[in-house]
Design a protein around this motif. Structure first.
Motif, PDB file in Angstrom:
ATOM      1  N   THR A   1       3.275   2.499  38.188  1.00  0.00           N
ATOM      2  CA  THR A   1       4.188   1.351  38.122  1.00  0.00           C
ATOM      3  C   THR A   1       4.121   0.538  39.408  1.00  0.00           C
ATOM      4  OG1 THR A   1       6.044   2.521  39.145  1.00  0.00           O
ATOM      5  CG2 THR A   1       5.787   2.761  36.754  1.00  0.00           C
TER       6      THR A   1
ATOM      7  N   GLY B   1      -7.274   1.912  40.290  1.00  0.00           N
ATOM      8  CA  GLY B   1      -7.788   3.134  39.674  1.00  0.00           C
ATOM      9  C   GLY B   1      -8.561   2.904  38.399  1.00  0.00           C
TER      10      GLY B   1
ATOM     11  N   ALA C   1       8.408   7.798  39.122  1.00  0.00           N
ATOM     12  CA  ALA C   1       8.135   6.679  38.208  1.00  0.00           C
ATOM     13  C   ALA C   1       6.898   7.051  37.385  1.00  0.00           C
ATOM     14  CB  ALA C   1       7.948   5.400  39.005  1.00  0.00           C
ATOM     15  N   GLY C   2       5.710   6.550  37.760  1.00  0.00           N
ATOM     16  CA  GLY C   2       4.494   6.932  37.033  1.00  0.00           C
ATOM     17  C   GLY C   2       3.970   8.287  37.457  1.00  0.00           C
ATOM     18  N   GLY C   3       4.398   8.741  38.621  1.00  0.00           N
ATOM     19  CA  GLY C   3       3.995  10.062  39.109  1.00  0.00           C
ATOM     20  C   GLY C   3       2.590  10.113  39.671  1.00  0.00           C
ATOM     21  N   HIS C   4       1.892   8.973  39.694  1.00  0.00           N
ATOM     22  CA  HIS C   4       0.483   9.044  40.073  1.00  0.00           C
ATOM     23  C   HIS C   4       0.231   9.007  41.569  1.00  0.00           C
ATOM     24  CE1 HIS C   4      -0.798   9.657  36.173  1.00  0.00           C
ATOM     25  NE2 HIS C   4      -2.045   9.320  36.373  1.00  0.00           N
ATOM     26  N   SER C   5       1.264   8.882  42.341  1.00  0.00           N
ATOM     27  CA  SER C   5       1.141   9.132  43.779  1.00  0.00           C
ATOM     28  C   SER C   5       1.955  10.372  44.147  1.00  0.00           C
ATOM     29  CB  SER C   5       1.644   7.929  44.589  1.00  0.00           C
ATOM     30  OG  SER C   5       0.762   6.845  44.410  1.00  0.00           O
ATOM     31  N   LEU C   6       3.122  10.489  43.544  1.00  0.00           N
ATOM     32  CA  LEU C   6       4.014  11.593  43.910  1.00  0.00           C
ATOM     33  C   LEU C   6       3.473  12.953  43.443  1.00  0.00           C
ATOM     34  CD1 LEU C   6       6.616  12.571  45.164  1.00  0.00           C
ATOM     35  CD2 LEU C   6       7.832  11.973  43.059  1.00  0.00           C
TER      36      LEU C   6
ATOM     37  N   ASP D   1      -3.648  -1.669  46.164  1.00  0.00           N
ATOM     38  CA  ASP D   1      -3.860  -3.047  45.730  1.00  0.00           C
ATOM     39  C   ASP D   1      -2.581  -3.883  45.709  1.00  0.00           C
ATOM     40  OD1 ASP D   1      -6.797  -3.386  44.645  1.00  0.00           O
ATOM     41  OD2 ASP D   1      -6.154  -1.362  44.125  1.00  0.00           O
TER      42      ASP D   1
ATOM     43  N   LEU E   1      12.609  10.025  43.537  1.00  0.00           N
ATOM     44  CA  LEU E   1      12.470   9.304  42.275  1.00  0.00           C
ATOM     45  C   LEU E   1      11.056   9.516  41.748  1.00  0.00           C
ATOM     46  CD1 LEU E   1      14.156   5.946  43.315  1.00  0.00           C
ATOM     47  CD2 LEU E   1      15.099   7.649  41.725  1.00  0.00           C
TER      48      LEU E   1
ATOM     49  N   LEU F   1      14.232   0.622  44.167  1.00  0.00           N
ATOM     50  CA  LEU F   1      13.561  -0.672  44.052  1.00  0.00           C
ATOM     51  C   LEU F   1      13.668  -1.078  42.583  1.00  0.00           C
ATOM     52  CD1 LEU F   1      10.068  -1.436  45.617  1.00  0.00           C
ATOM     53  CD2 LEU F   1      10.849  -2.490  43.498  1.00  0.00           C
TER      54      LEU F   1
ATOM     55  N   LYS G   1     -12.250  -6.334  46.866  1.00  0.00           N
ATOM     56  CA  LYS G   1     -11.919  -4.913  47.055  1.00  0.00           C
ATOM     57  C   LYS G   1     -13.225  -4.176  47.247  1.00  0.00           C
ATOM     58  CE  LYS G   1      -9.529  -1.022  44.891  1.00  0.00           C
ATOM     59  NZ  LYS G   1      -8.841  -0.504  43.702  1.00  0.00           N
TER      60      LYS G   1
ATOM     61  N   ILE H   1      -4.739   5.701  34.930  1.00  0.00           N
ATOM     62  CA  ILE H   1      -3.817   5.482  36.051  1.00  0.00           C
ATOM     63  C   ILE H   1      -3.021   4.201  35.819  1.00  0.00           C
ATOM     64  CG2 ILE H   1      -3.742   4.920  38.518  1.00  0.00           C
ATOM     65  CD1 ILE H   1      -6.369   6.822  38.565  1.00  0.00           C
TER      66      ILE H   1
ATOM     67  N   TRP I   1      -9.722   3.779  45.842  1.00  0.00           N
ATOM     68  CA  TRP I   1      -8.923   2.895  46.678  1.00  0.00           C
ATOM     69  C   TRP I   1      -9.865   2.049  47.525  1.00  0.00           C
ATOM     70  CZ3 TRP I   1      -7.065   7.607  45.245  1.00  0.00           C
ATOM     71  CH2 TRP I   1      -5.717   7.694  44.879  1.00  0.00           C
TER      72      TRP I   1
ATOM     73  N   HIS J   1       0.964  -0.910  35.606  1.00  0.00           N
ATOM     74  CA  HIS J   1      -0.142  -1.758  36.083  1.00  0.00           C
ATOM     75  C   HIS J   1      -0.872  -2.399  34.900  1.00  0.00           C
ATOM     76  CE1 HIS J   1       0.766   0.357  39.691  1.00  0.00           C
ATOM     77  NE2 HIS J   1      -0.035   1.400  39.508  1.00  0.00           N
TER      78      HIS J   1
END
Ligand SMILES: Cc1cc2nc3c(=O)[nH]c(=O)nc-3n(C[C@H](O)[C@H](O)[C@H](O)COP(=O)(O)OP(=O)(O)OC[C@H]3O[C@@H](n4cnc5c(N)ncnc54)[C@H](O)[C@@H]3O)c2cc1C
Lengths: 763, 270
Positions: free
Chosen positions: B111, B102, B32-37, B124, B30, B167, B184, B106, B192, B78
Motif C-alpha cells: 500500500t 517490485g 497494511a500490505g505486510g510486504h515490508s513489515l 519508489d 500497524l 497515516l 530507476k 507485491i 529496489w 500499488h
C-alpha cells in the motif's frame, strides 16, 4: 511412426500444475505421526573458537524436547575430506561444530521442539561463547590464521604439480597473453530448500525421506555419517524441487536429524529456511584461473596453460574434486599442440563448495573461452575465425586429448558455423560497426563460446558407467518401470515411458515410473552429470527388449508355435504367428500366468562428450555500465534427441542459469566473512524478465556408446552461456580499450572498466 | 525466517485502529500490505507483540480529486494506483512510480501508506512524493495534521509520524500534461532502485542517495537559472553522501545520479 524424437507432453505436469508435488515437508506417512521438529543453531561468525555452549535456558523454553551439541554426538566419526589421498586428511568436519566454527551458517547445536515454530524461538536462548579468530578468505589465504591447526596450512592439496610446469611451453609463440580470471562463487538456490524426515523401526532400521539426486548414494552417505551398515538405512525420495548438483548424497544436518530420531525414539523432521539455504547448502564454482595462451599472429593457438585455485570453502567436499574435472577439460574443443593445467585447493571461512550445474566443466570452458577471446583481441582477429581455425576437425572415431579425456564423437566447426548462421553473425558485426562509428551510448556486443563437455562419467578409470532398469507388464495393460536415476524436473516419467512404449506397443500413459526408494531399487547412480538418458534411458530400452525376448518364448509355448515364426505386433502389443494374425497372444495375457518382468543393467563403454557453440548479443549502456541481454543463440549437440520438448527445457534452464552467472549472480562476503547475499532480495536469482527468449538451433551427432545415440543435455546450457555472455559484454566495450571484465559483469564492474580506460569520462 | 510470537487484531475502523495503538503503545505495529513489515519480522529485525491489521479498511482506500489535489487513501494498493485512469491523467508520475514497485504480487499487496510509513530511501513512492511536492495526512489521538513531503522523511527508515498516529491519506498536486521523467536503475526488474530519479515541474528527487529520499537542490537551482538538462544534471549529486553496498559504492552512485538526472530531465520515462 516412431514416438522417439517427438514432442510428447510431460506426463508429470498435470500433477505439478494442479495439486502440486509432494515434497519432503509434505510427506504425510503414518510412520511420521507425532514427529518432533529440529532447528539448527548456526554460527554467526566466520571463524571462531567455541569455548562453551550453554543450552540450559533453551531447554526450558516452550515446547523444547531436547537440545544437542557436538559433544552429544561424540559417537559419530568426523567426516573426512573428499579425495583423501590428495587432500589434507586433517581437514575433517564434525556433524555439529566442536571447538571451532569455520563458516557463518555452520551448525553448532540442534534444538528439538514439539511444534516447528517453537524451534527458532528456542535457538535464540542457546548461548554460545565464541572467541573470534581472523577470517581466512580469498584465493591466496596466508597461513597466519589456520582453519585446521593440525593441518598446519590452509592449502588442502594440489591436482598436478605446479613445480613441473614447462618453462618452455610458450617458446616459439609470436604472441602470448596472460590473464587472471575469477569464476565466482554462486548459490544453487533450489526452490525447495533442504529437508529431512526420519524414523527408526523396531527392527533398528532407519527410514528417511530426503530431497536428493540419487537415493542409493544418499543411503551410502547416511550409513557412513551415522556409522551403521547400509542395510540399516532406507532412503525414500519424495518430489524434489530443484537440486542443481547440491542435493547429491547427504549433508551433516540429514544425519543429525536421523540421530535425534534414534536418540528420542520418535520421528523427527527438519526443513531449512531460505536464509539457511543460502548460507549452509553448498555453493558452486569459486575458482580463480590464471590463463596463458600463445600462438602465431595469423591465429594458430600453439600453447595454453591453466593454473587453477579452487576455494573449497570451510571443508573440502566435492569442491575439492572439481578441479579434476576442470583439468580434464582444459583444452576443450581445440587442437592445441601444447597444453597443461594444475590446481591448488584452499580452505577458507566460507560455505563449503559442492557440485553446481556443470561442476568443474563450466569453469574449464569459461577460462578457455576468455583466453581465446583475449588472444583474438591481441592479434586483431575475429574471435569466431580464431575458433574455426583451432577447433578439432570432425571425428567419428574416439579422440584422446592430452589430458586423458576420450571424446566419443564431434563436429565442432559445424556447430560453430550453425550458431553463427542462426545468429546472423556478419550482420550483427555490421550493426556493431555502425554503433561504434556513431559513438552510440548503447553499444552492441557479440560473444561467442564453443565448448565440449563430459557427461555420464563412471566412478573412475576402468569402471564403465552403468545403470539398471526394471520393466514389468501387468495383466490389466499397464506397465511399471523402476529406474536407478532420480528425476527432479528432467521428465524421466515421460521419457522412460516413451522408450518402453516404442518397444512394447503400450501407450505412454499406461506406464508408471518408480524411483528413489532404496528398498525397492537398491542400486542406482541417480541423476547428475547429465547421465540419465544415456544410461538410465538406455537401460529401460534394454530391459524392454529383453522382456520381449522372454515374452516371445512364452508366446511360442502358448501358441504352440516356433518362437522364430512369431512377429511382435506393436499396434496390438501382441505376438502373432507370421502370416496368421489370428493366432495371437497379447503381452497382457502372458503376464497373467506369470509375472512378466525383467531387470537389466546397461553399461556404456565410457563417458560421452556433448558440444556446441553459444552466441550472445548484448547491449551495454556505456554511461551506466548496464548490460541488457538481447539474444542468446545456441547449438547444443547432445546426440540423438529423444524428446525435443524435454531437451529444450533442459537447455532453457541451463542457459538462464549460465547467463545469470555471467551478469548477475554472485555470493558475496565482507572482510570478516559475513555473507552479504543471504536472502533472495540480495542474491540476484535470475528471473524471466532478465533474459530474452532463447533461440535454439538443433544439431544431433549420435554417439555410438548407447543404442539411443544420446549424450547428456542437462548442463550444456550453463556451460556455453556464461562465457558467451561475458565475452559479449567485453566485446561491446572492447573498441574503447577494455580487455577483460571479471564475472559477474555487473553494471558497476563495466563502468569501472570504462573509467579505467577513459578516466575523467564523466558525462 | 519464522517470526517471533505475536497477537493479531483486524481493525474494524480507523478509529478502532487508533484506539488499539493507544492501548498497546510500543508493543503494537500497524499491518497494511505486510510486504515490508513481514520480511522484517521474519528476519526478527522487528518483533511486535501485537499486529493491528488495517489492510482491509475500505475507509482508508480509494482515489479522488479534491480541488487542486489528488487524494489517495493510505491502504490503496500499488497496483490500483498504477492502473487508475484518474491518477494516470492527473499525476502520471505517481502512477508510473507505483507501476515500478517490485513485481505484480507485491503491487497487489503493498500500500502507498505502508510504503511511505516504512520510508525506505530506495523505494519508489517516497521519492515520487518528494518530487511531486505532496503531503501526508496523519490522524492521532489529538486529531489530524498534515506534513509536507520534504519534512515527513526525517532519517533512515524514519518519519515525522508519531507511534500513536495513523497515516490516512496522501495528497499530491494535480498536474495533467506537465512533462515528467522517471529513472530507476536496477539489477533486476523487481528490485529496489540502486539509484532512482524522479523529475517534474522543476523539482528533482533522488532515491537511495542518502538516508531519506532527497531533493537535488543544486540541480534544481541550476535548472531554474536556465541551465540545460545536461548542465543541471552535473549538480545532481552535489551535497549527497550515499551509502555503499554490494551493488554500488559512493562514487558509482554519484555518477549514476548525474546520468539518470539528465535522462529524467530530458523527460524520458522509465
Ligand atoms: C520482494 C520485494 C520487492 C519490493 N520492491 C520494491 C520496489 O521495487 N520499490 C518499492 O518502493 N518498494 C518495494 N517493496 C516494498 C513494497 O512496496 C511494500 O509493499 C511497501 O514498502 C510497504 O507497504 P505495505 O503496505 O506492504 O506495508 P507494511 O509492510 O504492512 O507496513 C510497513 C510499515 O509501515 C507501517 N504502516 C503501514 N501502514 C501504515 C499507516 N497507514 N499508517 C502508519 N503506519 C503504517 C507498518 O506499521 C510498518 O511499520 C518490495 C517488497 C518486497 C517484499
Amino acid at each position: 511412426m516412431s514416438i522417439l524424437g517427438t514432442r510428447v507432453l510431460r506426463t508429470e505436469d498435470p500433477k505439478f500444475l494442479t495439486t502440486g508435488g509432494v515434497y519432503t515437508e509434505d510427506v504425510a506417512d503414518d510412520r511420521l505421526e507425532g514427529a518432533c521438529h529440529v532447528f539448527f543453531v548456526r554460527s554467526p561468525l566466520a571463524h571462531a573458537r567455541i569455548s562453551s555452549i550453554d543450552v540450559s535456558a533453551a531447554r526450558q523454553a516452550p515446547g523444547v524436547i531436547g537440545v544437542y551439541t557436538g559433544a552429544d554426538l561424540a559417537d559419530l566419526a568426523p567426516i573426512p575430506p573428499s579425495a583423501a589421498g590428495l587432500i589434507n586428511t586433517e581437514m575433517q568436519q564434525r556433524l555439529l561444530a566442536v571447538d571451532k566454527a569455520r563458516f557463518v551458517g555452520e551448525a553448532v547445536a540442534a534444538v528439538v521442539t514439539e511444534h516447528p515454530y517453537q524451534g527458532e524461538d528456542a535457538t535464540e536462548l542457546v548461548t554460545v561463547d565464541y572467541d573470534p579468530l581472523p577470517a581466512v578468505l580469498g584465493f591466496d589465504p596466508a597461513d597466519d590464521s589456520l582453519l585446521f591447526e593440525a593441518a598446519g596450512t590452509n592449502v588442502a592439496g594440489y591436482w598436478g604439480d605446479p613445480s613441473k610446469l614447462d618453462a618452455q611451453l610458450f617458446d616459439g609463440c609470436e604472441v602470448v597473453v596472460k590473464q587472471t580470471i575469477v569464476n565466482q562463487r554462486v548459490a544453487p538456490a533450489p526452490m525447495e530448500t533442504r529437508a529431512a524426515a526420519a524414523v527408526w523401526g523396531d527392527d533398528g532400521r532407519l527410514t528417511t525421506w530426503i530431497p536428493n539426486q540419487g537415493a542409493q548414494g544418499t543411503k551410502a552417505d547416511m550409513a557412513k555419517l551415522l556409522g551403521i551398515d547400509e542395510s540399516l538405512v532406507r532412503v525414500i525420495t519424495p518430489d524434489v524441487g530443484g537440486a542443481f548438483g547440491a542435493k547429491f548424497g547427504a549433508d551433516p544436518e540429514h544425519a543429525v536429524v536421523a540421530w535425534i530420531a534414534r536418540r528420542l525414539g520418535r520421528p523427527a523432521r527438519w526443513t531449512e529456511t531460505r536464509y539457511e539455504n543460502l548460507i549452509a547448502m553448498t555453493h558452486g564454482r569459486a575458482q580463480q584461473h590464471t590463463v596463458t595462451i600463445g600462438g602465431s599472429r595469423d591465429g594458430n593457438v600453439q600453447a595454453y596453460r591453466l593454473e587453477i585455485v579452487q576455494d573449497a570453502g570451510a571443508y573440502p567436499k566435492i569442491g575439492a574434486v572439481l578441479p579434476m574435472l576442470t583439468i580434464l577439460m582444459t583444452s576443450g574443443p581445440y587442437d592445441i599442440p601444447k597444453a597443461e593445467a594444475v590446481a591448488k585447493v584452499v580452505v577458507t571461512n566460507t560455505t563449503p563448495i559442492g557440485a553446481y550445474r556443470g561442476a568443474g566443466r563450466p569453469e574449464a570452458t569459461a577460462a578457455l573461452e576468455r583466453a581465446i577471446d583475449l588472444f583474438a583481441a591481441e592479434i586483431g582477429a575475429d574471435p569466431a575465425d580464431v575458433r574455426r581455425k583451432n577447433l578439432l576437425a570432425p571425428f567419428t572415431e574416439p579422440h584422446r586429448t592430452a589430458f586423458g579425456a576420450l571424446y566419443d564423437s564431434g563436429d565442432y566447426v559445424a556447430a560453430l558455423d550453425k550458431a553463427l548462421t542462426t545468429a546472423g553473425y556478419a550482420d550483427l558485426r555490421s550493426q556493431q560497426a555502425q554503433r561504434r562509428a556513431s559513438g552510440d551510448v548503447r553499444q552492441l556486443g557479440i560473444g561467442v563460446a564453443s565448448y565440449v563437455e563430459i557427461t555420464g562419467m563412471g566412478d573412475g578409470e576402468g569402471t564403465p558407467p552403468e545403470e539398471n532398469a526394471t520393466v514389468e507388464v501387468h495383466p490389466d495393460g499397464t506397465a511399471t518401470i523402476l529406474t536407478g536415476t532420480s528425476p527432479h524436473g528432467q521428465g524421466h516419467a515421460t521419457a522412460w515411458a516413451m522408450i518402453a512404449s516404442e518397444e512394447l506397443g503400450i501407450p505412454v500413459e499406461k506406464f508408471t515410473l518408480k524411483w528413489g526408494d532404496t528398498d525397492l531399487i537398491p542400486e542406482g547412480g541417480g541423476t547428475g552429470g547429465s547421465r540419465s538418458l544415456q544410461q538410465g534411458g538406455a537401460a529401460v530400452q534394454q530391459a524392454a527388449r529383453e522382456l520381449l525376448d522372454v515374452a516371445r518364448l512364452r508366446a511360442a509355448a502358448e501358441l504352440e508355435a516356433n518362437a522364430a515364426d512369431l512377429v511382435f505386433d506393436k499396434g496390438r502389443s501382441a505376438f502373432n504367428v507370421a502370416g496368421d494374425p489370428d493366432a495371437s497372444v497379447p503381452l497382457t495375457q502372458l503376464a497373467e500366468n506369470e509375472r512378466l518382468l525383467i531387470r537389466t543393467v546397461f553399461s556404456q563403454p565410457g563417458a560421452t562428450f556433448p558440444f556446441g557453440t553459444h552466441v550472445a548479443v548484448v547491449e551495454v549502456d556505456t554511461e551506466t555500465g548496464k548490460t541488457t541481454l538481447l539474444r542468446v543463440i545456441t547449438v547444443d549437440d547432445a546426440g540423438t534427441v529423444l524428446n525435443p520438448l524435454l531437451a529444450e527445457g533442459q537447455r532453457h534452464g541451463g542457459i538462464g542459469q549460465g547467463a545469470a552467472q555471467a551478469f548477475l549472480e554472485e555470493v558475496v562476503y565482507d572482510d570478516a566473512g559475513n555473507p552479504l547475499t543471504a536472502s533472495l532480495a540480495d542474491y540476484p536469482f535470475v528471473s524471466a524478465t532478465e533474459v530474452p527468449s532463447f533461440e535454439l538451433a538443433s544439431m544431433a551427432t549420435p554417439t555410438s556408446y548407447n543404442p539411443l545415440g544420446a549424450k547428456g543435455i542437462g548442463e550444456a546450457g550453463s556451460i556455453g552461456s556464461t562465457p558467451a555472455v561475458q565475452n559479449a559484454v567485453v566485446d561491446a566495450v572492447a573498441h574503447l580499450g577494455v580487455r577483460h571484465i571479471d564475472l559477474p559483469v555487473t553494471s558497476r564492474r563495466v563502468w569501472q572498466a570504462l573509467q579505467a580506460v577513459q578516466p575523467g569520462s564523466e558525462q | 525466517m519464522i517470526p517471533a510470537q505475536f497477537d493479531y487484531v483486524a481493525a474494524e475502523s480507523a478509529s478502532h485502529a487508533l484506539g488499539l495503538l493507544a492501548e498497546h503503545g510500543d508493543e503494537a505495529k500497524l499491518l497494511a500490505g505486510g510486504h515490508s513489515l513481514l520480511p522484517m519480522m521474519k528476519l526478527r529485525l522487528a518483533q511486535p507483540k501485537v499486529l493491528i491489521d488495517i489492510g482491509g479498511l475500505a475507509e482508508l482506500a480509494g482515489i479522488s480529486v479534491d480541488g487542486d489535489d489528488l487524494v489517495v487513501g493510505a491502504t490503496t494498493r500499488h497496483a490500483d494506483l498504477a492502473a487508475s485512469d484518474l491518477v494516470r491523467h492527473e499525476v502520471p508520475l505517481l502512477a508510473h512510480a507505483a507501476s515500478q514497485v517490485g513485481d505484480p504480487q507485491i503491487r497487489h499487496r503493498g500500500t502507498i501508506g505502508g510504503s511511505l510509513s516504512h520510508a525506505d530511501p530506495a523505494a519508489d513512492l517516497p521519492m515520487a512524493l518528494v518530487a511531486l511536492g505532496g503531503s501526508v495526512e496523519l490522524q492521532g489521538p489529538d486529531g489530524s495534521r498534515s506534513i509536507g513531503a520534504d519534512d515527513f522523511f526525517t532519517g533512515f527508515f524514519e518519519t515525522a509520524m508519531r507511534p500513536d498516529e495513523l497515516l490516512t491519506a496522501v495528497r499530491v498536486p494535480r498536474q495533467p500534461g506537465v512533462p515528467w521523467g522517471y529513472q530507476k536503475f536496477v539489477r533486476r526488474a523487481n528490485d529496489w532502485a540502486i539509484v532512482g530519479v524522479a523529475a517534474v515541474d522543476g523539482r528533482i528527487a533522488l532515491a537511495n542517495m542518502g538516508p531519506t529520499p532527497l531533493r537535488a537542490t543544486a540541480a534544481e537551482k541550476a535548472l531554474a537559472g536556465g541551465a540545460s538538462p545536461a548542465q543541471a544534471a552535473q549538480h545532481a549529486a552535489d551535497g549527497t553522501s550515499p551509502g555503499e553496498d554490494i551493488h554500488a559504492d559512493r562514487e558509482y552512485r554519484r555518477h549514476l545520479a548525474k546520468v539518470l538526472t539528465r535522462r529524467a530531465l530530458e523527460h524520458q520515462a522509465g
